[in-house]
Design a protein around this motif. Structure first.
Motif, PDB file in Angstrom:
ATOM      1  N   GLY A 124      65.759  77.702  56.894  1.00 41.36           N
ATOM      2  CA  GLY A 124      67.393  77.055  56.720  1.00 41.36           C
ATOM      3  C   GLY A 124      68.147  78.295  56.659  1.00 41.36           C
ATOM      4  O   GLY A 124      69.448  78.181  56.332  1.00 41.36           O
ATOM      5  N   ILE A 125      67.655  79.530  56.469  1.00 47.97           N
ATOM      6  CA  ILE A 125      68.631  80.629  56.299  1.00 47.97           C
ATOM      7  C   ILE A 125      69.679  81.088  57.676  1.00 47.97           C
ATOM      8  O   ILE A 125      70.905  81.045  57.485  1.00 47.97           O
ATOM      9  N   LEU A 126      69.006  80.580  58.844  1.00 48.02           N
ATOM     10  CA  LEU A 126      69.859  80.430  59.986  1.00 48.02           C
ATOM     11  C   LEU A 126      69.772  79.221  60.476  1.00 48.02           C
ATOM     12  O   LEU A 126      68.810  78.578  60.743  1.00 48.02           O
ATOM     13  N   GLU A 127      70.881  78.603  60.967  1.00 46.64           N
ATOM     14  CA  GLU A 127      71.015  77.359  61.684  1.00 46.64           C
ATOM     15  C   GLU A 127      70.891  77.731  63.343  1.00 46.64           C
ATOM     16  O   GLU A 127      71.346  78.539  63.782  1.00 46.64           O
ATOM     17  N   TRP A 128      70.011  76.646  64.056  1.00 47.75           N
ATOM     18  CA  TRP A 128      70.231  76.872  65.307  1.00 47.75           C
ATOM     19  C   TRP A 128      71.531  76.796  66.044  1.00 47.75           C
ATOM     20  O   TRP A 128      71.655  77.273  67.186  1.00 47.75           O
ATOM     21  N   SER A 129      72.282  76.028  65.485  1.00 45.50           N
ATOM     22  CA  SER A 129      73.562  75.985  66.102  1.00 45.50           C
ATOM     23  C   SER A 129      74.406  77.282  66.191  1.00 45.50           C
ATOM     24  O   SER A 129      75.034  77.369  66.856  1.00 45.50           O
ATOM     25  N   ALA A 130      74.220  78.188  65.331  1.00 45.50           N
ATOM     26  CA  ALA A 130      74.695  79.310  65.151  1.00 45.50           C
ATOM     27  C   ALA A 130      74.221  80.341  66.065  1.00 45.50           C
ATOM     28  O   ALA A 130      75.094  80.998  66.946  1.00 45.50           O
ATOM     29  N   VAL A 131      73.055  80.146  66.685  1.00 47.18           N
ATOM     30  CA  VAL A 131      72.323  80.948  67.575  1.00 47.18           C
ATOM     31  C   VAL A 131      73.014  80.677  69.051  1.00 47.18           C
ATOM     32  O   VAL A 131      73.302  81.301  69.844  1.00 47.18           O
TER      33      VAL A 131
END
Length: 478
Positions: free
Chosen positions: A230-237
């Protein structure tokens, strides 16, 4: 070891030999994998120092994508100058060019906290410094005497010491997170440690391309770990991918033109160090790949390409380029000396640089993940400097030169407020730490007598002046 299925031993030592395309392309991409992370990291560090990097929430954050794109594009173009050559420009050797770490301590004070507004003076300095660097090709052989291993080893060590703090800050959550509960959290450090452990595992327990590209693979594993926790959200990618263009050309003087004395002086002085580094890499390539010394023509051509590649990059928003030492080691390991293999890698870099979607994905790498990678890389820079210093004869004279240079250079870097009363230009140059350390070492090395008295050394070192075999003249009677 050389792969004899690619060609005969004589062919593998020939820079002009062209392996079959289905072998040349993977070998070329392997060169890119070995330098890819190191090549784009300076852009990320400079953007962070300026205030629009990872975690900054700056409206100028998208500019980081352009800087990453230019890092890839002009590393490829500068590499082509070395492999294909244009007249006297280029060594016609398998030299891989990339964004130089050496200039980061100069660039950070130039842009610190200024946002995009600080980039005009920086890139103008890159252009002028690059042209000066190219001019050094006319007499590069005549200045090598002023930069023995004592000086170059000190400089490389100082570069690494200037950057190790950045790696720790990134791993903990980045400068913008300092003072928040998230900074230094176990979650942040877990991502960095995953990268470090994977990198070490691949580097020491695998062979071939996996070992060579250990840092890159470590970052990829860390990237997916960040997605999982959860450090990075897939939506941000997906959002960054969709917002990035499929193709874009570079823009000349995108950030304007502004002459800064600190930038011009800093980049020109660092050009000496970069030029000597390139000479060393050229010698390493010919020795490791072909078993011979580099010719004057090769060294001169490589220096021309180094400087002109940097100057052209600066026009379009690219950072200073230099030869990449890790690729020298790769040539020695594979035994493939073909410059056309590296040309394939250069074309791959250029394609990446023209496709902003590649930079768009890189831009989503969590700063904690990047921290794990740069901790390894910057630590290796320090280790490389110490390795160079191992060639020094540690007599009393050299110990004093090293001690004074390191103390003043590192001290000014750690306590920049000590020179707050100086004019802006002098303050920026002094607080880099690198330039004062290099200047003091060069001057003292040229003017001090070859040996100091033992009593004088005992006085300044408290008796801890070293008694190893490389430190003092051997005396069979003692």
């Amino acid at each position: 070891m050389a792969d004899t299925s690619i060609g005969t031993a004589e062919q593998l030592r020939d820079p002009n030999y062209t392996p079959a395309l289905h072998r040349a392309i993977p070998l070329g991409i392997q060169h890119v994998l070995a330098m890819f992370v190191s090549n784009v990291t300076p852009a990320i560090i400079v953007a962070g120092a300026a205030g629009f990097g990872f975690g900054s929430n700056s409206p100028d954050f998208p500019e980081l994508l352009y800087l990453i794109q230019m890092s890839m594009l002009f590393a490829g173009i500068a590499t082509l100058l070395q492999t294909i050559t244009i007249g006297p420009v280029g060594a016609a050797l398998p030299i891989v060019q990339g964004t130089s770490f050496a200039f980061i301590p100069i660039m950070i004070p130039l842009v610190a906290g200024k946002g995009v507004d600080g980039l005009a003076a920086l890139f103008t300095g890159v252009v002028i410094g690059g042209l000066f660097h190219a001019i050094l090709g006319l007499f590069i052989g005549k200045i090598r005497f002023a930069l023995p291993p004592l000086v170059t080893g000190l400089v490389v060590t100082m570069i690494g010491l200037a950057l190790v703090q950045v790696g720790i800050q990134y791993a903990a959550g980045g400068v913008p997170a300092i003072g928040t509960p998230e900074y230094g959290s176990l979650l942040n450090w877990s991502a960095a440690l995953v990268v470090i452990f994977v990198t070490l595992g691949l580097k020491f327990f695998t062979r071939g391309m996996l070992s060579v590209s250990a840092v890159l693979v470590g970052l990829i594993v860390g990237y997916f770990y960040a997605l999982g926790v959860g450090i990075l959200e897939w939506s941000a990618v997906t959002g960054s991918w969709e917002r990035s263009a499929a193709f874009a050309l570079p823009q000349p003087f995108k950030y304007g033109f502004e002459i800064s004395a600190a930038a011009v002086i800093g980049f020109c002085l660092m050009a000496f160090i970069s030029a000597i580094e390139t000479v060393g890499d050229v010698s390493g390539i010919t020795k490791g790949g072909a078993g011979r010394e580099a010719t004057d023509k090769e060294i001169t051509g490589a220096t021309y390409a180094d400087g002109l590649g940097t100057a052209v990059a600066g026009i379009f928003g690219g950072f200073p380029n230099t030869s990449f030492s890790q690729n020298v080691g790769l040539i020695a390991m594979t035994g493939v000396m073909s410059r056309h293999v590296v040309t394939c890698g250069a074309i791959f870099l250029i394609i990446c640089g023209l496709v902003p979607k590649v930079g768009g994905v890189i831009r989503t790498v969590p700063i904690e993940v990047l921290g794990g990678g740069v901790i390894v890389m910057f630590g290796m820079v320090v280790a490389a400097g110490i390795s160079m210093l191992s060639d020094v004869n540690w007599n009393r004279r050299n110990m004093v030169i090293f001690a004074i240079s390191l103390s003043i250079g590192l001290g000014l870097q750690l306590e920049p407020g000590a020179v707050a009363g100086l004019p802006d230009t002098a303050r920026i140059l002094m607080t880099s730490g690198l330039l004062p350390a290099a200047f003091i070492a060069i001057v003292l090395n040229l003017i001090l007598p070859e040996e100091l008295s033992e009593e004088a050394t005992e006085e300044v070192s408290g008796g801890l002046h070293g008694h190893g075999r490389g430190a003092l003249p051997l005396d069979d009677n003692r």
